[in-house]
Design a protein around this motif. Structure first.
Motif, PDB file in Angstrom:
ATOM      1  N   LYS A  72     -12.367  -7.627  33.034  1.00 48.95           N
ATOM      2  CA  LYS A  72     -11.124  -8.283  32.622  1.00 48.95           C
ATOM      3  C   LYS A  72      -9.989  -7.275  32.439  1.00 48.95           C
ATOM      4  N   VAL A  73     -10.330  -6.113  31.896  1.00 48.34           N
ATOM      5  CA  VAL A  73      -9.315  -5.074  31.716  1.00 48.34           C
ATOM      6  C   VAL A  73      -8.805  -4.598  33.075  1.00 48.34           C
ATOM      7  N   ALA A  74      -9.719  -4.398  34.029  1.00 48.29           N
ATOM      8  CA  ALA A  74      -9.322  -3.979  35.373  1.00 48.29           C
ATOM      9  C   ALA A  74      -8.437  -5.044  36.021  1.00 48.29           C
ATOM     10  N   GLU A  75      -8.820  -6.299  35.861  1.00 52.85           N
ATOM     11  CA  GLU A  75      -8.018  -7.395  36.428  1.00 52.85           C
ATOM     12  C   GLU A  75      -6.636  -7.444  35.797  1.00 52.85           C
ATOM     13  N   ALA A  76      -6.554  -7.186  34.493  1.00 53.20           N
ATOM     14  CA  ALA A  76      -5.259  -7.191  33.809  1.00 53.20           C
ATOM     15  C   ALA A  76      -4.362  -6.082  34.336  1.00 53.20           C
ATOM     16  N   PRO A 136      12.710   2.628  37.851  1.00 49.05           N
ATOM     17  CA  PRO A 136      11.816   2.501  38.992  1.00 49.05           C
ATOM     18  C   PRO A 136      11.974   1.132  39.661  1.00 49.05           C
ATOM     19  N   SER A 137      11.760   1.105  40.975  1.00 46.45           N
ATOM     20  CA  SER A 137      11.962  -0.131  41.714  1.00 46.45           C
ATOM     21  C   SER A 137      10.653  -0.860  41.990  1.00 46.45           C
ATOM     22  N   THR A 138       9.514  -0.217  41.786  1.00 47.97           N
ATOM     23  CA  THR A 138       8.242  -0.857  42.092  1.00 47.97           C
ATOM     24  C   THR A 138       7.310  -0.761  40.903  1.00 47.97           C
ATOM     25  N   GLY A 139       6.269  -1.624  40.927  1.00 51.88           N
ATOM     26  CA  GLY A 139       5.258  -1.575  39.891  1.00 51.88           C
ATOM     27  C   GLY A 139       4.255  -0.489  40.195  1.00 51.88           C
ATOM     28  N   SER A 140       3.328  -0.282  39.262  1.00 48.79           N
ATOM     29  CA  SER A 140       2.323   0.752  39.469  1.00 48.79           C
ATOM     30  C   SER A 140       1.149   0.499  38.560  1.00 48.79           C
ATOM     31  N   HIS A 141      -0.028   0.950  39.014  1.00 45.12           N
ATOM     32  CA  HIS A 141      -1.215   0.857  38.186  1.00 45.12           C
ATOM     33  C   HIS A 141      -1.098   1.779  36.977  1.00 45.12           C
ATOM     34  N   ALA A 142      -0.446   2.928  37.148  1.00 46.29           N
ATOM     35  CA  ALA A 142      -0.282   3.845  36.018  1.00 46.29           C
ATOM     36  C   ALA A 142       0.586   3.214  34.937  1.00 46.29           C
ATOM     37  N   ARG A 143       1.663   2.541  35.353  1.00 46.17           N
ATOM     38  CA  ARG A 143       2.523   1.873  34.382  1.00 46.17           C
ATOM     39  C   ARG A 143       1.754   0.754  33.670  1.00 46.17           C
ATOM     40  N   TRP A 203      -5.431   8.062  41.023  1.00 47.20           N
ATOM     41  CA  TRP A 203      -6.787   8.101  40.471  1.00 47.20           C
ATOM     42  C   TRP A 203      -7.217   6.748  39.897  1.00 47.20           C
ATOM     43  N   ILE A 204      -6.251   5.961  39.419  1.00 49.10           N
ATOM     44  CA  ILE A 204      -6.597   4.662  38.822  1.00 49.10           C
ATOM     45  C   ILE A 204      -7.122   3.721  39.902  1.00 49.10           C
ATOM     46  N   GLU A 205      -6.355   3.593  40.998  1.00 51.01           N
ATOM     47  CA  GLU A 205      -6.787   2.724  42.095  1.00 51.01           C
ATOM     48  C   GLU A 205      -8.081   3.225  42.736  1.00 51.01           C
ATOM     49  N   ASP A 206      -8.185   4.541  42.900  1.00 49.54           N
ATOM     50  CA  ASP A 206      -9.320   5.112  43.623  1.00 49.54           C
ATOM     51  C   ASP A 206     -10.612   5.121  42.811  1.00 49.54           C
ATOM     52  N   HIS A 207     -10.517   5.252  41.488  1.00 47.41           N
ATOM     53  CA  HIS A 207     -11.732   5.461  40.697  1.00 47.41           C
ATOM     54  C   HIS A 207     -11.829   4.591  39.444  1.00 47.41           C
ATOM     55  N   ALA A 242      -3.216  -7.156  37.870  1.00 44.66           N
ATOM     56  CA  ALA A 242      -2.231  -8.245  37.810  1.00 44.66           C
ATOM     57  C   ALA A 242      -0.886  -7.741  37.312  1.00 44.66           C
ATOM     58  N   SER A 243      -0.902  -6.880  36.307  1.00 44.58           N
ATOM     59  CA  SER A 243       0.352  -6.345  35.769  1.00 44.58           C
ATOM     60  C   SER A 243       1.080  -5.508  36.811  1.00 44.58           C
ATOM     61  N   ALA A 244       0.334  -4.711  37.577  1.00 42.56           N
ATOM     62  CA  ALA A 244       0.953  -3.898  38.621  1.00 42.56           C
ATOM     63  C   ALA A 244       1.549  -4.762  39.712  1.00 42.56           C
ATOM     64  N   GLU A 245       0.834  -5.822  40.095  1.00 45.51           N
ATOM     65  CA  GLU A 245       1.351  -6.720  41.146  1.00 45.51           C
ATOM     66  C   GLU A 245       2.581  -7.479  40.677  1.00 45.51           C
ATOM     67  N   ASP A 246       2.599  -7.901  39.405  1.00 48.80           N
ATOM     68  CA  ASP A 246       3.764  -8.615  38.867  1.00 48.80           C
ATOM     69  C   ASP A 246       4.986  -7.709  38.869  1.00 48.80           C
ATOM     70  N   ALA A 247       4.772  -6.416  38.572  1.00 53.13           N
ATOM     71  CA  ALA A 247       5.904  -5.491  38.454  1.00 53.13           C
ATOM     72  C   ALA A 247       6.553  -5.213  39.793  1.00 53.13           C
ATOM     73  N   VAL A 248       5.823  -5.452  40.900  1.00 55.31           N
ATOM     74  CA  VAL A 248       6.400  -5.214  42.221  1.00 55.31           C
ATOM     75  C   VAL A 248       7.566  -6.151  42.487  1.00 55.31           C
ATOM     76  N   THR A 249       7.455  -7.381  41.978  1.00 55.81           N
ATOM     77  CA  THR A 249       8.497  -8.379  42.240  1.00 55.81           C
ATOM     78  C   THR A 249       9.405  -8.607  41.043  1.00 55.81           C
ATOM     79  N   THR A 250       9.066  -7.984  39.879  1.00 54.30           N
ATOM     80  CA  THR A 250       9.875  -8.172  38.679  1.00 54.30           C
ATOM     81  C   THR A 250      10.662  -6.900  38.401  1.00 54.30           C
TER      82      THR A 250
END
Length: 472
Positions: A307-311, A348-355, A289-293, A314-322
């Motif tokens: 800015k909040v959406a961008e944060a 967990p092994s991947t990042g997420s928008h929910a996280r 729901w976060i990504e979709d709406h 960015a946090s979800a993308e960083d978590a994919v490789t961290t």
């Protein structure tokens, strides 16, 4: 006061009571059966507050002095902890205090021979406060005294039964109720059937309560430190949200996607922290729901929302490789282990928008309304403003989601109702075939024919309405 002193005072009062045929007695429902108990008065300093009360169990679980209370329940410090929790946990404490001052104690509490109050802890505390202020004319509390052979399981059961009585104006919140069921099962040895019977509910309701409590424990360990389980019990109607969450998470788990189930729980935790977890708000929500709406809706609110959406992105993308940090220590002892609850510390092994949303909500609420929270690119924003934009936007997104579900149901209603009507007509035809040759049927045949005429008219009207719909 020692236990021996308490027992002595109670025994003296019972002796006086026994010699008075007019002394008050009342019947109480114990698990062994109805029992008439003597009603006596004791100085307010005699009773010991119930450290195992279901009402304070959620708050005590995460309290820094929980171990002290468990190991030395009669100590002054433990009793003060309990008193503070009882005062803060009773939603009608002020009203009850005024009632005790103006009208006195109406209903007796229940006490053991060793002086432990099973219920009426709030009344005892408030009357002690009134006495200290010189606003209580008599230093006494009215109590029903249990027999000396009462068992711990009977005490748990009795407190649960007393809480159901209508004169008690402050019902347990959701977590207290669920922990009560679990304690009755594990500590008192009661089966689901016995709990349901004594609580005047159903076995499925009790079993569902066990599952919701386990889900709460799983959810709260998705943050570090774990969220206090007490926080899940506040708002009225929260059981409906947890039922919906249980269904969604169970479906994800059944497909072998535990991380998807955790994503749903992280979304809930974020909304919970933002106070956007109202009744029915989460019905049918998915982990996407976060990504979709939500992200698009945030960007539409203006500069801060963007800015909040961008944060979050960015946090979800960083978590994919961290590599993600373990959310709770393997040896954490949260107190629920006694109830066969274990925290699941899978990494967990991947990042997420929910996280990412949950991390931002945690950071903002921890900083407080006057603090600052870091967004992407090293920029800072007022934590209060971040909470406001997240809470308002989330609430709007969830409301839109609920409206879409409602609209979908309305669109499906005609076909759903016609299917039911079709099934009924088929059954009516079969019933007619069995009675048309019976002579007595002639007496009601006219009524049946009139109903068929009306049915034909209704079908014609419905068909006309459908034909007016533009075909794609």
């Amino acid at each position: 006061m020692t236990e021996a002193s308490r027992r002595e005072q109670i025994q003296r009062a019972l002796a006086v009571h026994k010699d008075d045929p007019e002394a008050e007695r009342r019947e109480f429902s114990l698990s062994r059966g109805p029992m008439t108990l003597p009603i006596i008065r004791l100085p307010l300093s005699v009773p010991v507050l119930n450290t195992k009360s279901f009402r304070i169990a959620p708050a005590l679980l995460d309290h820094p002095d929980a171990e002290l209370v468990a190991n030395d329940p009669d100590s002054d410090r433990a009793q003060k902890v309990v008193a503070d929790l009882v005062r803060s946990g009773h939603s009608n404490a002020s009203e009850l205090r005024n009632s005790l001052h103006e009208q006195g104690q109406a209903e007796p509490g229940v006490i053991t021979r060793s002086g432990v109050l099973i219920n009426a802890n709030t009344r005892c505390i408030l009357m002690r406060d009134l006495l200290a202020e010189g606003r209580l004319p008599v230093d006494s509390i009215k109590v029903a005294v249990l027999p000396d052979d009462v068992t711990p399981s009977e005490l748990y059961d009795l407190e649960a039964v007393l809480q159901k009585q209508p004169d008690l104006k402050d019902p347990y919140d959701l977590v207290s109720e669920l922990m009560m069921y679990q304690t009755l099962n594990h500590e008192a040895g009661m089966t689901e059937q016995q709990i349901a019977a004594r609580q005047r509910t159903t076995v499925p309701y009790v079993m569902q309560g066990f599952n919701i409590l386990r889900l709460m424990d799983r959810a709260r360990h998705l943050t570090e430190p774990p969220l206090p389980i007490k926080s899940f019990g506040g708002a009225k109607g929260q059981r409906e949200n947890w039922k919906s969450l249980l269904s969604s998470v169970d479906a994800a788990d059944a497909e072998g996607h535990k991380e998807a189930g955790d994503e749903i729980l992280r979304s809930y935790l974020a909304l919970h922290l933002l106070a956007s977890d109202g009744v029915h708000a989460l019905r049918g929500i998915t982990s996407e729901w976060i990504e979709d709406h939500l992200l698009d809706a945030l960007a539409d609110t203006g500069d801060l929302g963007t800015k909040v959406a961008e944060a979050i992105i960015a946090s979800a993308e960083d978590a994919v490789t961290t590599p993600a940090a373990v959310t709770a220590a393997d040896d954490v002892d949260d107190g629920l282990d006694l109830l066969d609850f274990g925290s699941d510390n899978e990494q967990p092994s991947t990042g997420s928008h929910a996280r990412a949303l949950l991390d931002l909500a945690l950071a903002a609420t921890k900083a407080g309304p006057l603090g600052k929270v870091e967004l992407s690119g090293g920029t800072e924003a007022s934590s209060g403003d971040v909470i406001s934009v997240l809470a308002a936007t989330s609430a709007n997104v969830l409301k839109d989601h609920e409206n879409r579900l409602s609209a979908g149901k309305k669109i499906a209603d005609p076909a759903t109702l016609l299917r039911k009507a079709h099934t009924t007509v088929v059954k009516a035809n079969k019933a007619l075939s069995r009675v048309v040759s019976v002579p007595e049927f002639a007496d009601v045949a006219g009524e049946v024919e009139a109903l068929l005429d009306d049915l034909e008219a209704q079908v014609k009207e419905a068909r006309t309405a459908v034909r007016r719909v533009a075909k794609p």
